[in-house]
Design a protein around this motif. Sequence first.
Motif, PDB file in Angstrom:
ATOM      1  N   MET A 544      37.594  30.612  49.135  1.00 47.15           N
ATOM      2  CA  MET A 544      38.400  30.428  48.114  1.00 47.15           C
ATOM      3  C   MET A 544      39.441  31.591  47.804  1.00 47.15           C
ATOM      4  O   MET A 544      39.279  32.823  47.789  1.00 47.15           O
ATOM      5  N   GLU A 545      40.809  31.145  47.790  1.00 49.76           N
ATOM      6  CA  GLU A 545      42.005  32.104  47.780  1.00 49.76           C
ATOM      7  C   GLU A 545      41.926  32.690  46.508  1.00 49.76           C
ATOM      8  O   GLU A 545      42.279  33.920  46.357  1.00 49.76           O
ATOM      9  N   HIS A 546      41.597  31.990  45.318  1.00 50.21           N
ATOM     10  CA  HIS A 546      41.455  32.515  43.766  1.00 50.21           C
ATOM     11  C   HIS A 546      40.167  32.344  43.561  1.00 50.21           C
ATOM     12  O   HIS A 546      39.552  31.116  43.350  1.00 50.21           O
ATOM     13  N   LYS A 547      39.374  33.343  43.575  1.00 51.71           N
ATOM     14  CA  LYS A 547      37.941  33.228  43.471  1.00 51.71           C
ATOM     15  C   LYS A 547      37.626  32.572  41.817  1.00 51.71           C
ATOM     16  O   LYS A 547      38.208  32.744  41.001  1.00 51.71           O
ATOM     17  N   VAL A 548      36.479  31.709  41.898  1.00 50.58           N
ATOM     18  CA  VAL A 548      35.946  31.156  40.890  1.00 50.58           C
ATOM     19  C   VAL A 548      34.409  31.252  40.781  1.00 50.58           C
ATOM     20  O   VAL A 548      33.862  31.587  41.658  1.00 50.58           O
ATOM     21  N   ASN A 577      24.644  32.637  49.236  1.00 48.77           N
ATOM     22  CA  ASN A 577      25.452  33.855  49.528  1.00 48.77           C
ATOM     23  C   ASN A 577      26.630  33.645  49.093  1.00 48.77           C
ATOM     24  O   ASN A 577      27.440  32.752  49.067  1.00 48.77           O
ATOM     25  N   GLY A 578      26.913  34.993  48.509  1.00 44.50           N
ATOM     26  CA  GLY A 578      28.502  35.119  48.127  1.00 44.50           C
ATOM     27  C   GLY A 578      28.680  34.463  46.725  1.00 44.50           C
ATOM     28  O   GLY A 578      29.639  33.972  46.563  1.00 44.50           O
ATOM     29  N   LEU A 579      27.773  34.261  45.666  1.00 43.42           N
ATOM     30  CA  LEU A 579      27.928  33.612  44.598  1.00 43.42           C
ATOM     31  C   LEU A 579      28.538  34.658  43.257  1.00 43.42           C
ATOM     32  O   LEU A 579      27.959  35.485  43.287  1.00 43.42           O
ATOM     33  N   TYR A 580      29.712  34.210  43.147  1.00 39.10           N
ATOM     34  CA  TYR A 580      30.277  35.123  42.137  1.00 39.10           C
ATOM     35  C   TYR A 580      29.884  34.673  40.561  1.00 39.10           C
ATOM     36  O   TYR A 580      29.799  33.715  40.028  1.00 39.10           O
ATOM     37  N   THR A 581      29.249  35.922  40.107  1.00 37.43           N
ATOM     38  CA  THR A 581      28.969  36.145  38.922  1.00 37.43           C
ATOM     39  C   THR A 581      29.872  36.552  37.847  1.00 37.43           C
ATOM     40  O   THR A 581      29.942  36.447  36.549  1.00 37.43           O
ATOM     41  N   VAL A 582      30.619  37.381  38.390  1.00 37.15           N
ATOM     42  CA  VAL A 582      31.862  38.077  37.866  1.00 37.15           C
ATOM     43  C   VAL A 582      33.028  38.184  38.800  1.00 37.15           C
ATOM     44  O   VAL A 582      33.074  38.447  39.998  1.00 37.15           O
ATOM     45  N   ILE A 583      34.116  37.268  38.313  1.00 41.70           N
ATOM     46  CA  ILE A 583      35.221  37.134  39.242  1.00 41.70           C
ATOM     47  C   ILE A 583      36.142  38.379  39.460  1.00 41.70           C
ATOM     48  O   ILE A 583      36.344  39.125  38.495  1.00 41.70           O
ATOM     49  N   PRO A 585      39.314  41.044  39.255  1.00 45.96           N
ATOM     50  CA  PRO A 585      38.890  42.414  39.853  1.00 45.96           C
ATOM     51  C   PRO A 585      37.704  43.148  39.853  1.00 45.96           C
ATOM     52  O   PRO A 585      37.150  43.936  40.602  1.00 45.96           O
ATOM     53  N   ALA A 586      36.935  42.949  38.427  1.00 46.51           N
ATOM     54  CA  ALA A 586      35.639  43.356  38.370  1.00 46.51           C
ATOM     55  C   ALA A 586      34.581  42.565  39.246  1.00 46.51           C
ATOM     56  O   ALA A 586      33.802  41.698  38.494  1.00 46.51           O
ATOM     57  N   GLU A 587      34.602  42.648  40.295  1.00 42.33           N
ATOM     58  CA  GLU A 587      33.868  41.774  41.162  1.00 42.33           C
ATOM     59  C   GLU A 587      32.307  41.914  41.308  1.00 42.33           C
ATOM     60  O   GLU A 587      31.890  43.023  41.499  1.00 42.33           O
ATOM     61  N   GLU A 588      31.614  41.002  40.957  1.00 42.77           N
ATOM     62  CA  GLU A 588      30.139  40.896  41.365  1.00 42.77           C
ATOM     63  C   GLU A 588      29.671  39.562  41.973  1.00 42.77           C
ATOM     64  O   GLU A 588      29.936  38.602  41.569  1.00 42.77           O
ATOM     65  N   LYS A 589      28.962  39.806  43.137  1.00 37.60           N
ATOM     66  CA  LYS A 589      28.371  38.764  43.755  1.00 37.60           C
ATOM     67  C   LYS A 589      26.489  38.646  43.948  1.00 37.60           C
ATOM     68  O   LYS A 589      26.284  39.785  43.846  1.00 37.60           O
ATOM     69  N   GLU A 590      26.177  37.537  43.982  1.00 38.96           N
ATOM     70  CA  GLU A 590      24.675  37.436  44.241  1.00 38.96           C
ATOM     71  C   GLU A 590      24.650  36.766  45.743  1.00 38.96           C
ATOM     72  O   GLU A 590      25.352  35.671  46.148  1.00 38.96           O
TER      73      GLU A 590
END
Length: 642
Positions: A544-548, A577-583, A585-590
């Motif tokens: 994803m070029e622009h994270k969702v 893997n790499g599931l965004y819970t917060v996109i 710039p305040a990035e959080e992944k699960e």
Amino acid sequence: MLNRKPPVTLFLMLCSGIMFFPALSAKENLSGPESLSSDSSKHKIVQLDEVSVTGTRTETDVRNLPMSITRIGHTQIETRFEQSLLPIIAEQVPGLFISSRGIMGYGVSTGAAGNITVRGVGGSPTTGVLVLIDGHPQYMGLMGHPLADSYQSMMAEKVEVIRGPASVLYGSNALGGVINIITRKEEEGIRSGVYLLYGSYNTLTSEINTSVKKGRYSGYLSLDYNRTDGHRDNMDFDEFSGYMKLGYDISSAWKTSVDLNVNQSESSNPGPVYEPITDNDADVLRGMTSFALENKYKQTSGAVKLFYNFGAHKINDGYRPELGETPLDNRFRSNDDLFGVSVYQSCGFFKGNQTTAGFDLQRSGGHAWNKMPAGSPKEELANEKITDAAGYISLQQYMTDKLILNGGVRLDYNSKAGTEWVPQGGISYKISGTGTLKAMVSKGFRNPTIRELYMFQPKNPDLKSERLMNYEISAMQDFLRHALNLGISVFYLKGSNNIQLTPVDGRMQYTNTGEIENCGVELDARYALTRNLSFSANYSFLHMEHKVLVSPENKVYIGAIYSDKRWMAATGLQYVNGLYTVIPPAEEKESFLLWNARVSYKPSKIVEIMVKGENLLAQNYEINKGYPMPRATVFTGVNVTF
């Protein structure tokens, strides 16, 4: 810093390996059995049906269609022991992901789950993936999104998922893909059943059903009651569902049917663990009814269908005591509906030709308001209707015995968003007797919803339609006399005009300033090792070029089912893997690994005893930020059929 290749370059690299995929097999012996079924087993393990009705609205071999389609059969649904269809779909379909927040119930409004993305497209709430029941759109007239809790396993014969835009046939909201729930088909005779499953957190799933087919008449009735206390305080869920379908075969070529589905749910949302909410409760009624008159001849087939969806929502948004908030005076209320007519006919005008032409008319909308304290006037939020009319034509033409061209165009007029042209083109080439190479270009679009246009402060009545272009190459190949089925798809999609929240004159507002640019690869494999034992696996990679949100970078599923006259055992591992819970710039992944398993035993012809376990590795993970999912859960039950 990693030197990442541009998405277009990555897409071309992935495509380079797919061209030789079908050629990996020598010529297959086509004289083998069409099915690897076992008549001695209740849960028959069979080869997947190669016919799709979703890709063209009429029955067509999926190898002749350029798009990527996943079909989930009745056995896969039945052996999952799951009251909701969405967890089953999430496991079986590469590139598709569905958010969850608890053991049962997706809810609505603040903190809701059930958001669906396909290849990173969907939205929150989901307005970019269209859910259908027998080809009829299913979404809330005001908000424009499907209601996850209303899609029950009891109604489904099978499910077909188009991965990628399907707006030529289905119009708005089919931006990222389509999920088509195909309702039950009955066998000759009279059958009835009672199903009970009970387990962790006082969770109950129950169903009573009966089906009748006598000559030209058929009928099915099912009543469900499901409930749970939830794995967190103040997270209970209570649901009643009823489904009825009646059919009559007028002749060998003409048939008619009518159905009704009603779902009533009550749910509580405790809020994220770091910011609890009190009294955030929802009472939701959803309903669907439809009438269909279908014809099927050797050279032509089609249908006239009328459908009506309706709903009523009562929501208390609650308050946060830890932040010093007090209970709200107002309560949200809404009534919405969607009425539609769909007419289409498919004809073969000359050798190797199939032409489908159709017309769709829909009117959706509703009334939303805030109910105020006694003696105070209600606060009006919206009272709007939107009309959408469209005509389309889809062509399929055999150029040679191996080469098939597909194309289509739709002209769609929306009373708020205006006119949209939607083209689609593709090609299928049969490399061998059991292998097919396919390529396509397709456009998807989504009209703005009443919520985005007129409701709540971010509203913007000047919004335009979202648009997306999808490019994909795929291949399918059967091996070992159809026992082994492999599929691969590589795609690149780019969207513009996406509706997103941006600051305008010091306040947040919806604007058409968003973009999406994704590429990836999807793999799918199914293998019937014996008449009783089969395996399935799928994998998807998404850049994803622009994270969702709700779109993992990697998703893997591996499953197995064994079935004989008395026993059924099934298990599956899913790695995300790499599931965004917060996109950013305040990035959080699960990232997490889930193990599920089911076992059933039939001590007699009419009784089946079941046990199932979910998240047996007791993983600690979140899909919705602040909503930890339940650890290991266990359920046991009985199914009686007579």
